[in-house]
Every structure is written in structure tokens, then in C-alpha cells.
Enzyme design. Structure first.
Site, PDB file in Angstrom:
ATOM      1  CB  SER A   7      -0.891   0.006   1.246  1.00 15.40           C
ATOM      2  OG  SER A   7      -1.383   1.316   1.456  1.00 15.40           O
ATOM      3  CG  HIS A  32      -3.845  -1.571  -1.843  1.00 13.00           C
ATOM      4  ND1 HIS A  32      -4.945  -2.306  -2.248  1.00 13.00           N
ATOM      5  CD2 HIS A  32      -4.277  -0.788  -0.820  1.00 13.00           C
ATOM      6  CE1 HIS A  32      -5.978  -1.990  -1.489  1.00 13.00           C
ATOM      7  NE2 HIS A  32      -5.604  -1.064  -0.614  1.00 13.00           N
ATOM      8  CG  ASP A  34      -5.060   2.429   0.548  1.00 13.80           C
ATOM      9  OD1 ASP A  34      -6.017   1.654   0.363  1.00 13.80           O
ATOM     10  OD2 ASP A  34      -3.993   2.080   1.078  1.00 13.80           O
ATOM     11  CG  MET A  36      -8.414   7.206   2.014  1.00 10.71           C
ATOM     12  SD  MET A  36      -7.702   7.177   3.665  1.00 10.71           S
ATOM     13  CE  MET A  36      -6.858   5.586   3.619  1.00 10.71           C
ATOM     14  CG  HIS A  65      -9.187   0.213  -1.006  1.00 10.22           C
ATOM     15  ND1 HIS A  65      -8.635  -0.048   0.236  1.00 10.22           N
ATOM     16  CD2 HIS A  65     -10.529   0.189  -0.824  1.00 10.22           C
ATOM     17  CE1 HIS A  65      -9.603  -0.201   1.125  1.00 10.22           C
ATOM     18  NE2 HIS A  65     -10.766  -0.051   0.504  1.00 10.22           N
ATOM     19  CG  MET A  67     -11.319   3.258   1.399  1.00  3.54           C
ATOM     20  SD  MET A  67      -9.786   3.179   2.350  1.00  3.54           S
ATOM     21  CE  MET A  67      -8.609   3.328   1.022  1.00  3.54           C
ATOM     22  CG  MET A 136     -11.811  -2.731   4.428  1.00  2.00           C
ATOM     23  SD  MET A 136     -10.209  -2.312   3.720  1.00  2.00           S
ATOM     24  CE  MET A 136      -9.438  -1.378   5.054  1.00  2.00           C
ATOM     25  CG  ASP A 174      -6.287  -2.822   2.841  1.00  2.00           C
ATOM     26  OD1 ASP A 174      -5.234  -2.575   3.443  1.00  2.00           O
ATOM     27  OD2 ASP A 174      -6.886  -1.982   2.124  1.00  2.00           O
TER      28      ASP A 174
END
Ligand code: DX5
Ligand code: ZN
Length: 219
Positions: A7, A32, A34, A36, A65, A67, A136, A174
């Protein structure tokens, strides 16, 4: 063999490309990323421009990913930026089936993520359609949190369902993954391990990646 997805949330953002290439050299499989938005989760990170900056410059599979609220509004941008897997949270998608189909029609792999408190049952009628389920093992929003062992039965139940229904989906886990917790989640049935803070703070990241990849898959 188990796949490892570093990540980049825990990487040095001032030299992201070198960090990604370093992970590739060490034998990582996926990268990965992330994303957000400060709404679905209480933190803001990166967007399509970061994916675009890495696209074509690393050999790693770009695993995004999301979010974020209203992920359907950003699928096309992330696809065009070079995302190869787009994972949305079930909690953000009242029309999950439609979102998954939209991602797949664009030519991306489609994943669905579940927060620790979200039951697996919400995916009963969509499991055949997804390429990946992300369980998660922390509450999303930050790297460096402690693994929540209560998700282990959920991983086991998903692995059992996968066998029973002969599904081809991957099980990704994750949050809080280090060399100890990795053993537990792989034993429970994980195929792909996301790891951030433990990997990027490791004195021997290459050894860690290799050790995770060699873990014996669960039955
Ligand atoms: C959490 C993110 C994770 C996180 C993993 O919201 O989705 O990918 O960066 O980091 P560690 O391994 O530090 O828990
Ligand atoms: Zn993540």
C-alpha cells in the site's frame, strides 16, 4: 502462490515512483493505491492523477481501493488514468450491481470491499460478478492500525463459499498485515495481502515480501 500488494499510503510520497519500483524489484505483485475523500473516511489521500503518474512506469498491477462516496462518478477517470482493478465499498453503493457492471464494461477488474462490521451476506447475490472481495481488517481511513482478529471468521466463510460455489474471485485482506497476522489470514483463506506500514518500515522489505508470498495457502 500468495500475492503481495504494497500500500503506497505508507511510502515516501516525495519519491513515489522510486518507491513503487523498489517494491516491484523486491517481488511485489500488485500496487495498492488507497483513495480517500474525507467523507466516507476521515482522511484525504490521492486521486486519479497519482494513478496516471505511475501508469506505464511500473510493471505492477495497479489496484485502486476507492474509499469514497459516490464511487460511480469517478470510475471512468480512474480507468482512464490506468487503474486495472477498481474496488468499491459495498457501504457506499446502494446500486452495487450497476457499479460493478459499469467497472467491468470499461475493461477493468471489479472488486468490492467490506468494512469490519459489514456482514458477508450483503454480497450473496453479487459474488458471481466480482473479480475480488476485499475484507477490511481495520476500519478504513489510516495506515498503521492494529489488525482486527474478529474478521478471521468472515475470511473463512468467504473462502468456504468460494469453494462451494466454485467462484474464481480473489480474497484480498487489507489492514494491519504484518508477518504474524499474515499467517492467520492466509490460513483463513486470503489470496492477496495488502501491507503498508509493516512493509515500508521493515528493515528487510524484500525478505518480508518473499516470506508472505511463500505462506502455505489455507485449505
Ligand atoms: C486503510 C487502507 C490500507 C492501509 C494499509 O484504510 O485501505 O490499505 O493503507 O496499511 P497498514 O498495512 O499499515 O494497515
Ligand atoms: Zn486499502
Amino acid at each position: 502462490m500468495i500475492k503481495v500488494a504494497p500500500s503506497i499510503l505508507s511510502a515516501d510520497f516525495a519519491c513515489l515512483l522510486q518507491e513503487a519500483r523498489r517494491m516491484e524489484r523486491f517481488g511485489a505483485d500488485w500496487l495498492h493505491i488507497d483513495v480517500m475523500d474525507g467523507h466516507f473516511v476521515p482522511n484525504i489521500t490521492m486521486g486519479p492523477l497519482v494513478v496516471q503518474a505511475l501508469q506505464g512506469r511500473v510493471g505492477l498491477f495497479l489496484d485502486v481501493h476507492l474509499m469514497i462516496e459516490k464511487p460511480q462518478d469517478f470510475i471512468s477517470q480512474f480507468h482512464q488514468a490506468g487503474a486495472q482493478m477498481l474496488t468499491v465499498h459495498a457501504e457506499t453503493c446502494p446500486h452495487l450491481h450497476r457499479v460493478i457492471q459499469t467497472i467491468k464494461k470499461m475493461g477493468c477488474k471489479a472488486g468490492v470491499a467490506l468494512n469490519p462490521a459489514t456482514p458477508l451476506s450483503c454480497l450473496e447475490y453479487i459474488l458471481h460478478d466480482v473479480d475480488l472481495v476485499l475484507i477490511m481488517s481495520v476500519n478504513p481511513g489510516f495506515g498503521g492500525q492494529d489488525f482486527i482478529p474478529a474478521v478471521l471468521p468472515k475470511i473463512r466463510a468467504l473462502a468456504q463459499e468460494k469453494r462451494k460455489r466454485a467462484l474464481t474471485l480473489d480474497i484480498q485482506v487489507d489492514g494491519g498485515i504484518n508477518e504474524e497476522t499474515a499467517v492467520q489470514v492466509v490460513e483463513a483463506g486470503a489470496d492477496i495481502l495488502v501491507t503498508g506500514s509493516a512493509l515500508f518500515s521493515s528493515a528487510e522489505p524484500q525478505n518480508m515480501i518473499q516470506a508472505l508470498k511463500m505462506l502455505p495457502a489455507g485449505k
